[in-house]
Design an enzyme around this catalytic site. Sequence first.
Site, PDB file in Angstrom:
ATOM      1  N   ASP A   1      -1.915   0.871   7.929  1.00 54.32           N
ATOM      2  CA  ASP A   1      -1.338   0.916   6.578  1.00 54.32           C
ATOM      3  C   ASP A   1      -0.736  -0.430   6.215  1.00 54.32           C
ATOM      4  O   ASP A   1      -0.801  -0.869   5.067  1.00 54.32           O
ATOM      5  CB  ASP A   1      -0.269   2.008   6.488  1.00 54.32           C
ATOM      6  CG  ASP A   1      -0.865   3.379   6.715  1.00 54.32           C
ATOM      7  OD1 ASP A   1      -1.301   3.993   5.733  1.00 54.32           O
ATOM      8  OD2 ASP A   1      -0.934   3.809   7.882  1.00 54.32           O
TER       9      ASP A   1
ATOM     10  N   ASP B   1       0.886  -1.158   0.000  1.00 56.70           N
ATOM     11  CA  ASP B   1       0.000   0.000   0.000  1.00 56.70           C
ATOM     12  C   ASP B   1       0.926   1.212   0.000  1.00 56.70           C
ATOM     13  O   ASP B   1       1.440   1.610   1.039  1.00 56.70           O
ATOM     14  CB  ASP B   1      -0.886  -0.004   1.256  1.00 56.70           C
ATOM     15  CG  ASP B   1      -1.743   1.262   1.350  1.00 56.70           C
ATOM     16  OD1 ASP B   1      -2.034   1.860   0.308  1.00 56.70           O
ATOM     17  OD2 ASP B   1      -2.091   1.655   2.479  1.00 56.70           O
TER      18      ASP B   1
ATOM     19  N   GLU C   1      -1.817  -1.684  -4.063  1.00 58.38           N
ATOM     20  CA  GLU C   1      -3.052  -0.903  -4.022  1.00 58.38           C
ATOM     21  C   GLU C   1      -2.814   0.369  -4.804  1.00 58.38           C
ATOM     22  O   GLU C   1      -1.841   1.077  -4.549  1.00 58.38           O
ATOM     23  CB  GLU C   1      -3.457  -0.580  -2.584  1.00 58.38           C
ATOM     24  CG  GLU C   1      -4.740   0.219  -2.544  1.00 58.38           C
ATOM     25  CD  GLU C   1      -5.264   0.505  -1.145  1.00 58.38           C
ATOM     26  OE1 GLU C   1      -5.702   1.647  -0.926  1.00 58.38           O
ATOM     27  OE2 GLU C   1      -5.235  -0.399  -0.287  1.00 58.38           O
TER      28      GLU C   1
END
Length: 186
Positions: free
Chosen positions: A146, A13, A73
């Site tokens: 996260d 991410d 992502e």
Amino acid sequence: MQHKTEKIILGIDPGTTIMGFGLIKVVGKQMQFMQLNELQLKKYDDHYLKLKLIFERTIELIDTHNPDEIAIEAPFFGKNVQSMLKLGRAQGVAMAAGLSRQIPITEYSPKKIKMAITGNGNASKEQVAKMLQSLLSLKELPKNLDSTDGLAAAVCHFYNSGKVETGKSYTGWAAFVKQNESKIIK
């Protein structure tokens, strides 16, 4: 050709304040939790330094864990153009690190990842984290989510790997360029 029964998926991410990542090992049709962590970038003011650190950390993860595939992502739009540009660069350097090591990369939208994990494309970070905790039998969740977002990308990729329709994927620079020729300004 013998099919590899074991593979490692690195989920990322990307962000310019925190890059979250998670690793899972797939054995047969079962996934096992390996690691989740994050790279803190808040204390750095220089955007280029942040990009360098994202690149280096991604290379380090690749060289340490030898993932077979990378799932990232990648939000494709946002309200703030400036922050989207920064985020796009963070994604780009993480992708470049993977591409430089010849690792296939697949991008997933946040909605697709949430849908794969929770069955709800609008799930909260907390709902995604709790679902991952139960899926992978994690003892505790990190305080920043996260890293669970990075892990979620890897799990989403595992769920989608049997299907034909996934996100955008690239096997290397040549494939990336070929698939994006229309967008590349000549």
